[in-house]
Design a protein around this motif. Structure first.
Motif, PDB file in Angstrom:
ATOM      1  N   ASP A  21      66.077  22.036 -49.801  1.00 10.23           N
ATOM      2  CA  ASP A  21      66.081  23.473 -50.082  1.00 10.23           C
ATOM      3  C   ASP A  21      67.512  23.836 -50.484  1.00 10.23           C
ATOM      4  OD1 ASP A  21      66.187  26.252 -50.029  1.00 10.23           O
ATOM      5  OD2 ASP A  21      64.850  26.413 -48.302  1.00 10.23           O
ATOM      6  N   LYS A  22      67.720  23.951 -51.791  1.00  9.67           N
ATOM      7  CA  LYS A  22      69.074  24.125 -52.332  1.00  9.67           C
ATOM      8  C   LYS A  22      69.710  25.449 -51.922  1.00  9.67           C
ATOM      9  CE  LYS A  22      68.158  21.000 -56.172  1.00  9.67           C
ATOM     10  NZ  LYS A  22      66.979  20.424 -55.570  1.00  9.67           N
ATOM     11  N   GLN A  23      68.908  26.474 -51.687  1.00 13.55           N
ATOM     12  CA  GLN A  23      69.445  27.765 -51.254  1.00 13.55           C
ATOM     13  C   GLN A  23      69.828  27.743 -49.781  1.00 13.55           C
ATOM     14  OE1 GLN A  23      66.603  30.762 -52.370  1.00 13.55           O
ATOM     15  NE2 GLN A  23      67.421  30.900 -54.449  1.00 13.55           N
ATOM     16  N   ALA A  24      69.066  27.031 -48.978  1.00 13.73           N
ATOM     17  CA  ALA A  24      69.331  26.985 -47.543  1.00 13.73           C
ATOM     18  C   ALA A  24      70.479  26.035 -47.199  1.00 13.73           C
ATOM     19  CB  ALA A  24      68.078  26.562 -46.786  1.00 13.73           C
ATOM     20  N   TYR A  25      70.677  24.980 -48.013  1.00 19.27           N
ATOM     21  CA  TYR A  25      71.660  23.947 -47.699  1.00 19.27           C
ATOM     22  C   TYR A  25      72.572  23.629 -48.887  1.00 19.27           C
ATOM     23  CZ  TYR A  25      68.422  23.255 -43.842  1.00 19.27           C
ATOM     24  OH  TYR A  25      67.606  23.442 -42.756  1.00 19.27           O
ATOM     25  N   PRO A  26      73.294  24.606 -49.404  1.00 17.95           N
ATOM     26  CA  PRO A  26      74.142  24.340 -50.583  1.00 17.95           C
ATOM     27  C   PRO A  26      75.242  23.309 -50.307  1.00 17.95           C
ATOM     28  CG  PRO A  26      74.628  26.496 -49.654  1.00 17.95           C
ATOM     29  CD  PRO A  26      73.403  25.990 -48.961  1.00 17.95           C
TER      30      PRO A  26
END
Length: 40
Positions: A21-26
């Protein structure tokens, strides 16, 4: 605890990058990309 991407194979890194999840774990996304860059 954050995964240790240094121990991942290139295939595992690619799979992790595709499924994360790119938004949750940048920060983790950047860590994966850095490991892939070093593996190239």
């Amino acid at each position: 605890m954050e995964p240790n991407y240094k121990n991942y194979s290139v295939d595992e890194l690619c799979e992790a990058l595709d499924s994360i999840d790119k938004q949750a774990y940048p920060d983790r996304v950047e860590s994966i990309k850095a490991e892939l860059y070093q593996s190239a």
